[in-house]
Design an enzyme around this catalytic site. Structure first.
Site, mmCIF file in Angstrom:
data_model
loop_
_atom_site.group_PDB
_atom_site.id
_atom_site.type_symbol
_atom_site.label_atom_id
_atom_site.label_comp_id
_atom_site.label_asym_id
_atom_site.label_seq_id
_atom_site.Cartn_x
_atom_site.Cartn_y
_atom_site.Cartn_z
ATOM 1 C CG HIS A 1 46.254 13.220 -96.324
ATOM 2 N ND1 HIS A 1 44.953 12.749 -95.799
ATOM 3 C CD2 HIS A 1 46.838 11.832 -96.538
ATOM 4 C CE1 HIS A 1 44.871 11.432 -95.711
ATOM 5 N NE2 HIS A 1 46.124 10.777 -96.180
ATOM 6 C CE LYS B 1 39.088 23.908 -87.159
ATOM 7 N NZ LYS B 1 38.837 22.952 -88.006
ATOM 8 N NE ARG B 2 49.426 20.839 -84.636
ATOM 9 C CZ ARG B 2 50.413 20.028 -84.519
ATOM 10 N NH1 ARG B 2 50.365 18.829 -84.413
ATOM 11 N NH2 ARG B 2 51.912 20.426 -84.966
ATOM 12 C CE LYS C 1 44.586 23.000 -89.324
ATOM 13 N NZ LYS C 1 43.463 21.845 -89.854
ATOM 14 C CB THR D 1 38.325 14.376 -89.636
ATOM 15 O OG1 THR D 1 39.614 14.881 -89.231
ATOM 16 C CG2 THR D 1 38.650 13.808 -91.246
#
Ligand code: 26V
Length: 853
Positions: free
Chosen positions: A376, A567-568, A573, A675
């Site tokens: 992942h 998101k985290r 990111k 996701t």
């Protein structure tokens, strides 16, 4: 200690003659009343939200229970092959609305509560999220079991029953503050303790090899400190099909010897300390998904879960098939959710050899034919390694087995590439050095028949990058399974308005066959439909505004564009890129460049790993920018910014339906899949994103005209690594130069000098691995295209509809069908007695009708 298993003496009349419970409002109301008054013993003085919630849950759980047993019996009777999804993380979220939906009693329950004069939303909101995970990987596991149950596949999840889930995030003075999430304090009515299936897990001690006349070398792992594993089962209902599968979560408790030995020797404090030691194993979820820290307790957790799960599976095998393991690998498959449970490779070898007396070759043939590994992440700092000395102390028998696996593996490598010692060193399970380490990913690959990535690009990068040598050796082992998410939770349940609108147009088949949403694409031409679509979006935006106002004190106007990144918090990111764009918009307002302006409300949410300093500083930066912008009267309704605290599964169920623009802006080649991007797409948000992870596939499905693309692709990023000069980019881009000037002037940290230097310096550094400056220009351009599109409601409605219409591929049902077809090869098995639900097509299982797809 729980009492011994009394099952053998159960009288028949106790078990049989169960009548099925009613699924109508009146029956439900009667049962809720009965549980409230009898089961829970409440009276007019003791009424509390807690008891009301529990009474409702027990009434529904009763109905799950019948189906759970039937499912279990049918699996047992058919002697079907089974799969086990081993995961350290399960982000289940709330169970009540999901149980109502999947049992087909959403309306009946609502009606029942009306009869009882109770408020459904209050009861639903009373439930705490089961937050036993960090982010994507944990929620994926939960989506997967939903799909497995819906497809009636005999798949069981195994995990850890952490007493403390992911921490609760408070924002104080713009900073993240963590509070423990003691989610079990008031009990968990969904779980079923199964002490009769407890297992013993060994730690420490030493290994003794004894020459035994006839059977050769006998291995004994002795003088161990054992811990008991007690399973707690969670029901996982399929969608309106009578199937209820299981997620089995293990809790650590001390053995009897622990207590007795020391207690009777008068060492009371020591005995209690050891008890705490055992219980510590399942006390808390590690909240770090950023860097591997080699914490000894984490390895203990991993081995605890894995050993308990494998022993549990072998216990049932021996009960059903005896000590005959010839067919074990044909009838069992273990899917390893990242490397976290990959010690399973060595543990299954140990159990088969030391406990069931198989020889090495037989045990290896079985093990390597039933393990399958999913990767992942590509980030090297998240790849797990454990110092050899830790293994030697904690799991000496496992270390011996790993060495033997490695020796045999390396001789295969040497045979294939004679003399290539560098390759041997690269591929070895043991990384040599001052402190030798066990590379868990290598163990997982060597011991598995399948290795998969979670999006097309990710799988390709695995094959070309970190696993290149392995791919050369075993190309057939590698495969892709692009992630998906469950449409039950992330569309049907969370977006009532859209669910009703879609269902009115095309019926209900799409719920288990999401590709049918294609049908609504044509409706995009119908002005009435578009109007209706926008009205649903607006009412969901109002619901989100209420949440934002309550939590952040910031007013979001539902007519503005809702621009959302949740998101985290992680550098890759690139929440920083997003906030730089916000600063740029603010700068435009300040200089009066507001012609053709699209009002925006920018929402951020997400947790930072408590030890990830930079991520926490990014939260502070966002908060400060938000504060300045929101309190500057000149921004008016043109721009609002908020950081919503304590992001969770349940929060996403409000956020995704109320989002216009979904920010998926990671540096290309870093986000394995994503996701959240899919959940937004389901709910008609339009993506602004890079060519990364599943974004690429989303864009392909929705069409490039319905996606705001920007940024360098992963090849370009790779080439940019040498000679990257962000200072020059900043100098040559007036907008970016102004943004930096404003940030560096201290405008957002007037009384906190130097507070954001680390963020600024990292973006300006030629070594910035995330290329924030490099993608700024094209990000701003894509944002202004999005703004222009949003100013035209007709255009935006079409974009939004196209996203929902083309999201079918991203159903986790599709993903699970692919896992099943190419890895697990399970036959679907319907429960004995069928669906049991008179309200839906009696006994017919709708999902099975779509199984061929
Ligand atoms: C990683 C680590 C690494 C250090 C040890 C502790 C620890 C705990 C959790 C994790 C999880 C990181 C991996 C992860 O969550 N990956 C995400 O998986 C999603 C599902 O496949 C995928 O959509 C995301 O892109 C990916 O970041």
């Amino acid at each position: 200690m729980p009492p011994e298993d009394p099952r053998t003496n159960l009288p028949q009349p106790l078990l049989v003659d169960m009548t099925n419970l009613g699924m109508d409002a009146a029956s439900l109301a009667a049962d809720i009343r009965r549980h409230f008054n009898h089961t829970l013993g409440c009276d007019k003085h003791s009424i509390s939200a807690h008891h009301v919630y529990h009474a409702v849950v027990i009434a529904l759980r009763d109905r799950l229970m019948e189906r759970w047993k039937n499912t279990h019996y049918s699996y047992q009777q058919s002697r079907c092959k089974r799969s086990y999804y081993l995961s350290m993380e399960w982000l289940m979220g709330r169970s009540l609305p999901n149980a109502m939906l999947n049992l087909g009693v959403s309306e009946a329950t609502a009606e029942a509560l009306q009869i009882l004069n109770l408020n459904l939303d209050d009861i639903i909101n009373y439930e705490r999220d089961a937050g036993l995970g960090n982010g994507g990987l944990g929620r994926l596991a939960a989506c997967f079991v939903d799909s497995c149950a819906t497809l009636q596949l005999p798949v069981m999840g195994h995990g850890i029953r952490y007493e403390y889930g992911i921490f609760r995030q408070l924002i104080k003075d713009g900073n993240q503050v963590e509070e423990p999430d003691h989610w079990l304090v008031h009990g968990n009515p969904w779980e079923l303790e199964r002490p009769e299936f407890k297992q013993r897990v060994k730690f420490g001690g030493r290994v003794e090899y004894v020459q035994n006349g006839k059977s050769g070398l006998q291995v004994r792992w002795i003088e161990t400190e054992d811990v008991l594993a007690i399973p707690y089962d969670l029901p996982v209902p399929g969608y309106e099909n009578g199937t209820v599968n299981t997620v089995r979560l293990w809790k650590a408790v001390p053995t009897e010897e622990f207590d007795l030995g020391k207690f009777s020797a008068g060492l009371y404090p020591e005995a209690v300390a050891e008890k705490t030691n055992a219980e510590n194993i399942t006390k808390v979820l590690y909240p770090d998904d950023a860097t591997e820290q080699g914490k000894v307790l984490r390895l203990r957790q991993q081995y605890f879960l894995t050993s308990a799960a494998l022993q549990d599976v072998l216990r049932r095998w021996v009960r059903d098939y005896g000590e005959e393991f010839g067919e074990f690998a044909d009838r069992s498959c273990f899917q390893l959710n990242d490397t976290h449970p990959s010690i399973a490779v060595a543990e299954l070898m140990r159990l088969l050899m030391d406990r069931h007396a198989l020889g090495w070759d037989a045990a290896w043939a079985i093990t390597s034919n039933c393990m399958a590994y999913t990767n992942h992440t590509l980030l090297p700092e998240a790849l797990e390694k454990w110092p050899v000395w830790v293994f030697r102390e904690m799991l000496p028998r496992l270390l011996d087995i790993i060495y033997e696996i490695n020796a045999r593996f390396l001789s295969d490598v040497a045979r294939r590439w004679p003399g290539d010692i560098h390759r041997q060193a690269r591929m070895s399970i043991v990384e040599e050095g001052v402190q030798p380490q066990i590379r868990m990913a290598h163990l997982a690959i060597v011991g598995s028949f399948s290795v998969n990535g979670v999006a097309k690009l990710h799988t390709r990068l695995l094959k070309e990058g970190i696993f290149r040598d392995f791919h050369e050796l075993w190309p057939e082992r590698f495969n892709n399974k692009t992630n998906g998410v469950t449409p039950r939770r992330f569309l049907v349940q969370c977006n009532k308005g859209l669910n009703e609108l879609i269902t009115r147009e095309i019926g209900t088949g799409w719920v288990t066959d999401l590709k049918q949403l294609q049908e609504i694409q044509k409706r995009a031409e119908d002005p009435g439909f578009r109007q209706h679509w926008l009205a649903v979006k607006k009412s969901n935006k109002k619901r989100l505004s209420v949440l934002v106002e309550r939590q952040c004190g910031v007013r979001f106007d539902a007519d503005a564009m809702f621009d959302v990144q949740v998101k985290r918090i992680h550098e890759y990111k690139r929440q920083t890129l997003n906030i730089l764009h916000v600063v740029h918009l603010y700068d435009r307002i300040k200089r009066g460049d507001t012609d053709d302006w699209t009002p925006r409300c920018v929402l951020f949410a997400g947790k930072a790993a408590p030890g990830y300093w930079m991520a926490k500083r990014i939260i502070k930066f966002i908060s400060n920018v938000a504060k300045v912008i929101n309190s500057d009267p000149s921004t008016g309704d043109l721009l609002k910014v908020a950081f919503l605290p304590d992001y969770s599964v349940s929060a996403m169920e409000v956020i995704a339906p109320g989002t216009d623009l979904s920010e998926q802006i990671s540096t290309a080649g870093t986000e394995a899949s994503g996701t959240g991007n899919m959940k937004f797409m389901f709910n008609g948000a339009v993506t602004i994103g890079t060519l990364d992870g599943a974004n690429i596939e989303i864009r392909k499905k929705v069409g490039e005209e319905n996606f705001f693309l920007f940024g360098h692709d992963s090849e370009q990023i790779g080439r940019m690594r040498s000679g990257y000069n962000p200072m020059q980019i900043i100098q040559e881009d007036e907008d970016l130069r102004r943004v930096f000037a404003l940030v560096e002037s201290g405008h957002f940290n007037q009384f906190e000098p130097g507070h954001f230097d680390a963020i600024i310096n990292s973006i300006k550094s030629p070594g910035d691995p995330w290329f924030v400056a490099a993608d700024f220009r094209s990000f701003v351009d894509a944002q202004s295209r999005a703004s222009a599109a949003h100013r035209d409601p007709d255009k935006w409605a079409r974009l939004s509809i196209a996203n929902t219409a083309n999201c079918g591929y991203f159903s986790s049902d599709r993903t699970i069908r692919a896992y099943n077809k190419e890895i697990w090869r399970l036959r679907p098995v319907a429960p004995l007695g069928g669906n049991l639900n008179p309200m839906s097509e009696s006994g017919v299982n709708r999902a099975a009708l779509h199984l061929k797809g």
